[in-house]
Motif scaffolding. Structure first.
Motif, PDB file in Angstrom:
ATOM      1  N   ARG A  73     -19.501 -28.392 -49.375  1.00 17.37           N
ATOM      2  CA  ARG A  73     -19.081 -27.585 -50.524  1.00 17.37           C
ATOM      3  C   ARG A  73     -20.290 -27.405 -51.438  1.00 17.37           C
ATOM      4  O   ARG A  73     -21.131 -28.295 -51.532  1.00 17.37           O
ATOM      5  N   ASP A  74     -20.338 -26.273 -52.107  1.00 10.80           N
ATOM      6  CA  ASP A  74     -21.423 -26.081 -53.065  1.00 10.80           C
ATOM      7  C   ASP A  74     -20.863 -25.524 -54.364  1.00 10.80           C
ATOM      8  O   ASP A  74     -19.644 -25.491 -54.571  1.00 10.80           O
ATOM      9  N   GLU A  75     -21.763 -25.067 -55.237  1.00 16.87           N
ATOM     10  CA  GLU A  75     -21.347 -24.657 -56.577  1.00 16.87           C
ATOM     11  C   GLU A  75     -20.365 -23.482 -56.556  1.00 16.87           C
ATOM     12  O   GLU A  75     -19.483 -23.412 -57.409  1.00 16.87           O
ATOM     13  N   ASP A  77     -18.094 -22.833 -54.234  1.00 21.11           N
ATOM     14  CA  ASP A  77     -16.777 -23.379 -53.878  1.00 21.11           C
ATOM     15  C   ASP A  77     -16.107 -24.020 -55.093  1.00 21.11           C
ATOM     16  O   ASP A  77     -14.915 -23.832 -55.338  1.00 21.11           O
TER      17      ASP A  77
END
Lengths: 151, 96
Positions: A73-75, A77
């Motif tokens: 997951r990243d920013e 998401d």
């Protein structure tokens, strides 16, 4: 397709299936079937258990598919999840307020031709509250899907 | 130290690289970027760029398409991967 979007699609389908079963138990056409409290309690536990188990299973499968990925997951998401949560929260606040207004202003609304919720009837109250919860969850997933598509 | 790693992995695009011709800034509102052109020049795939900046491939796709404006942190990471000044990768139209 992002994993969170895939999760939202599958979860939305599962929620719809559980709600379909729930409304089959509660409605006869457009009329809410009168049922004793112990039967409502049984329906409640069945619905909550089915929804929870399906969510756990879907989350497990999606997590397994992400195994080995460098970044799960990243920013973006997190930003989409935050916005979807905000939309759900706004909906729940609005929906509960409508129920509160209905309860408080029953007399005032009674004189009008507006649709009314019979909150003194336990099956009706139960159905309305669970429907609000389901609608909030479905709205959250639809918002997530839309944001992944358009943002 | 993530910053040192980013510097070590920076590609050798000349500082101040000017993109011309069909190279166009991709816009999210009034924030523009040239990531696609820089990435293609560097011979990186979207997945490789995503790994280098600790993002998902979907996020790189969205940023390149101008659908998502990343945080300052991610924007700086992307610029460092290309070894390019921030202004060469990102721009802001403050006249709009």
């Amino acid at each position: 397709m992002a994993r969170a979007e895939l999760y939202s699609w599958i979860s939305l389908t599962a929620l719809a299936a559980v709600y379909f079963w729930f409304q089959m138990r509660m409605l006869d056409g457009w009329t809410i079937v009168d049922q004793p409290a112990n039967e409502l309690l049984r329906v409640y536990f069945l619905v909550i258990t089915a929804a929870s188990l399906s969510e756990l299973a879907i989350a497990g499968v999606i997590a397994a598919s992400a195994r080995g990925a460098a970044v799960k997951r990243d920013e973006r998401d997190l930003a989409i999840e935050a916005r979807a949560n905000l939309v759900e929260r706004g909906f729940l606040i609005a929906a509960v307020n409508v129920v509160i207004w209905q309860a408080l202003w029953e007399g005032a609304l009674a004189g009008h031709g507006l649709p009314r919720i019979d909150l003194e009837n336990l099956p009706t109250l139960f159905f309305v509250l669970l429907t609000i919860l389901f609608a909030g969850e479905c709205l959250k997933r639809m918002t997530t899907i839309a944001l992944y598509r358009f943002q | 130290m993530p910053e040192a790693d980013d510097d070590d992995r920076a590609l050798s695009l000349p500082v101040g690289t000017q993109l011309t011709g069909t190279d166009r800034f991709i816009a999210k509102g009034r924030v523009f970027n040239k990531i696609r052109e820089l990435r293609q020049r560097a011979g990186l795939t979207q997945a490789e760029l995503a790994d280098r900046v600790s993002a998902t491939r979907q996020t790189i796709i969205a940023v390149e398409a101008g659908k998502y404006a990343p945080s300052l942190e991610l924007a700086f990471r992307i610029a460092r991967v290309f070894g390019a000044p921030f202004e060469d990768v990102w721009s802001f139209d403050d006249a709009g």
